[in-house]
Scaffold this active site. Structure first.
Site, PDB file in Angstrom:
ATOM      1  N   PHE A 126       0.889  -1.164   0.000  1.00 47.29           N
ATOM      2  CA  PHE A 126       0.000   0.000   0.000  1.00 47.29           C
ATOM      3  C   PHE A 126       0.930   1.219   0.000  1.00 47.29           C
ATOM      4  O   PHE A 126       1.882   1.275   0.776  1.00 47.29           O
ATOM      5  CB  PHE A 126      -0.890  -0.019   1.248  1.00 47.29           C
ATOM      6  N   TYR A 220     -10.601   0.593  11.017  1.00 46.12           N
ATOM      7  CA  TYR A 220     -11.863   0.981  10.372  1.00 46.12           C
ATOM      8  C   TYR A 220     -12.301   0.009   9.289  1.00 46.12           C
ATOM      9  O   TYR A 220     -13.316   0.232   8.647  1.00 46.12           O
ATOM     10  CB  TYR A 220     -11.771   2.413   9.821  1.00 46.12           C
TER      11      TYR A 220
HETATM   12  C1  LIG Z   1      -2.515  -1.828   3.845  1.00 43.49           C
HETATM   13  C2  LIG Z   1      -2.735  -0.420   4.263  1.00 43.49           C
HETATM   14  N1  LIG Z   1      -1.755   0.237   4.901  1.00 43.49           N
HETATM   15  C3  LIG Z   1      -1.896   1.520   5.283  1.00 43.49           C
HETATM   16  C4  LIG Z   1      -3.057   2.206   5.034  1.00 43.49           C
HETATM   17  C5  LIG Z   1      -3.151   3.675   5.417  1.00 43.49           C
HETATM   18  O1  LIG Z   1      -3.903   3.883   6.520  1.00 43.49           O
HETATM   19  P1  LIG Z   1      -4.174   5.357   7.059  1.00 43.49           P
HETATM   20  O2  LIG Z   1      -4.713   6.155   5.911  1.00 43.49           O
HETATM   21  O3  LIG Z   1      -5.236   5.147   8.088  1.00 43.49           O
HETATM   22  O4  LIG Z   1      -2.924   5.902   7.584  1.00 43.49           O
HETATM   23  C6  LIG Z   1      -4.121   1.557   4.398  1.00 43.49           C
HETATM   24  C7  LIG Z   1      -5.382   2.272   4.140  1.00 43.49           C
HETATM   25  O5  LIG Z   1      -6.318   1.789   3.549  1.00 43.49           O
HETATM   26  C8  LIG Z   1      -3.948   0.217   3.988  1.00 43.49           C
HETATM   27  O6  LIG Z   1      -4.916  -0.441   3.345  1.00 43.49           O
END
Ligand SMILES: Cc1ncc(COP(=O)(O)O)c(C=O)c1O
Length: 398
Positions: A126, A220
């Site tokens: 991600f 979430y």
């Molecule tokens: C695998 C993964 N890592 C990190 C994140 C980022 O999370 P945040 O926007 O809450 O920091 C997400 C968000 O969907 C995610 O799916």
């Protein structure tokens, strides 16, 4: 077609978790986007009403102590712990996953033995994890090496300090081998940091059993904590004494109200805190975790696999040949709790998802050509899976 509808009915009547669906606010929509934002548990609004009117409105500042606000990050961390296979005292809730990735990667690189200057990062990660690892590397003088998770064992060496991996790939739904990769990383003398955003609440993680060093995750998605609910940071007990946070805010101080100029870190998971906790979001998350009372992650995993198997079967039966190709692995050992279908004509991906949503099937897409369908076993039924595949076929035939 009616065969599959009958099968769905039979599977739903045999489903031991089916009653949990009533704990959530749902409507006629087939909601397959719990891998982005989990549904609202029914009892949370009443709890939040109490938090706002009584704890905030009436008690005001007294609630930091009398309503347990101050200790909420560790208390809620201990509620999440059994869901990810961690003993109490190792998880703290707060900040976003992005911020916790930064804390974890910098802290892990500080924990790593001297002379190790490489941070291996899941090449399909991600994006936020990659961006933050790059910034962490610039700060700490490490070098980023992008590596496909399967190639991590071959890429490990005497220079590897930290390996940052996603447990389930957000785009494809592929589940990576957390036990095997963690063992390989630790065997090479490095530290394993896992991002659990797409696995916590959907499948067993086994952080302690598999010797994970540090982990982060959001609340979430499959934990239904609400939009922007705070994330969590796991630091294995064996690392806590040496955990050196790059964001040592006052709430992680051993004596936060001593207000001393010098920083002395608190013991235990508190050390992962930064500033004032986001109480409203945090207490909504705490309330939402009540739906897990008496629910085992193993049972959730069994239903998740049955649901995704059944959805794939319905897609194969209903969707005209060649219109979509599953990119989520067929092997259970390699599948998370979502099914991603590559839409053969990428230009159609957006209109297809738009039409699906208009017809009451909510998934999402990842550009250019991936339709994602998340299966949250707590509230998705087999009838939902059948209906989603049937409507997808209708949309693609239209
Ligand atoms: C695998 C993964 N890592 C990190 C994140 C980022 O999370 P945040 O926007 O809450 O920091 C997400 C968000 O969907 C995610 O799916």
């Amino acid at each position: 077609m009616s065969d599959l509808r009958e099968r769905a009915e039979a599977l739903d009547s045999a489903d031991e978790l089916a009653g949990l669906r009533d704990l959530f606010v749902l409507d006629d929509t087939v909601y397959l986007d719990g891998n982005s934002l989990g549904a609202l548990p029914r009892h949370v609004p009443a709890r939040m009403q109490d938090v706002i009117t009584r704890e905030w409105g009436a008690l005001r500042i007294r609630s930091w102590d009398e309503s347990g606000w101050w200790t909420a990050p560790e208390r809620i961390g201990d509620r999440i712990a059994p869901l990810v296979g961690a003993a109490a005292g190792q998880i703290v809730v707060g900040d976003s996953t992005s911020v916790n990735v930064f804390k974890a990667v910098v802290a892990a690189s500080r924990l790593a033995a001297g002379g190790r200057d490489e941070i291996l990062v899941d090449a399909s990660t991600f994006p936020t994890d990659g961006y933050l690892a790059q910034s962490a590397a610039r700060m700490t003088g490490h070098r980023i090496v992008p590596v496909a998770p399967a190639d991590v064992p071959a890429a490990l060496g005497p220079r590897t300090a930290v390996v940052l991996l996603n447990h389930v790939d957000y785009r494809t739904g592929r589940l990576h081998d957390l036990p095997g990769l963690t063992a390989a990383v630790r065997g090479a003398g490095a530290l394993a940091v896992w991002d659990l955003c797409h696995s916590a609440g959907a499948l067993p993680v086994g952080l302690d059993a598999h010797g994970v060093d540090l982990a982060v995750g959001c609340t979430y998605k499959y934990l239904n904590g609400g939009p922007g609910a705070p994330a969590y940071l796991y630091v294995a007990e064996r690392h806590q004494a040496a955990f050196d946070s790059p964001l040592p805010g006052w709430t992680s101080h051993a004596d936060p109200f001593g207000m001393t100029p010098g920083y002395v870190p608190a013991e235990g998971s508190v050390r992962g805190r930064v500033g004032t906790p986001d109480i409203l979001s945090m207490l909504a998350l705490e309330a939402s975790l009540d739906v897990w009372e008496g629910v085992g992650v193993e049972a959730v995993r069994a239903k998740s696999l049955a649901l995704t198997d059944f959805f794939l079967e319905c897609v194969a039966a209903y969707v005209p040949e060649g219109r979509v190709t599953p990119v989520t692995p067929a092997a259970h050992a390699e599948r998370g709790s979502q099914v991603s279908l590559r839409c053969v004509d990428a230009d159609e991906t957006e209109p297809v998802m738009r039409e699906l949503v208009a017809r009451g099937v909510v998934g999402d897409l990842r550009r250019p050509d991936v339709l994602r369908f998340g299966f949250t076993p707590l509230y998705v039924s087999f009838a939902d899976a059948e209906r989603a595949a049937r409507i997808l076929a209708e949309v693609l035939e239209a």
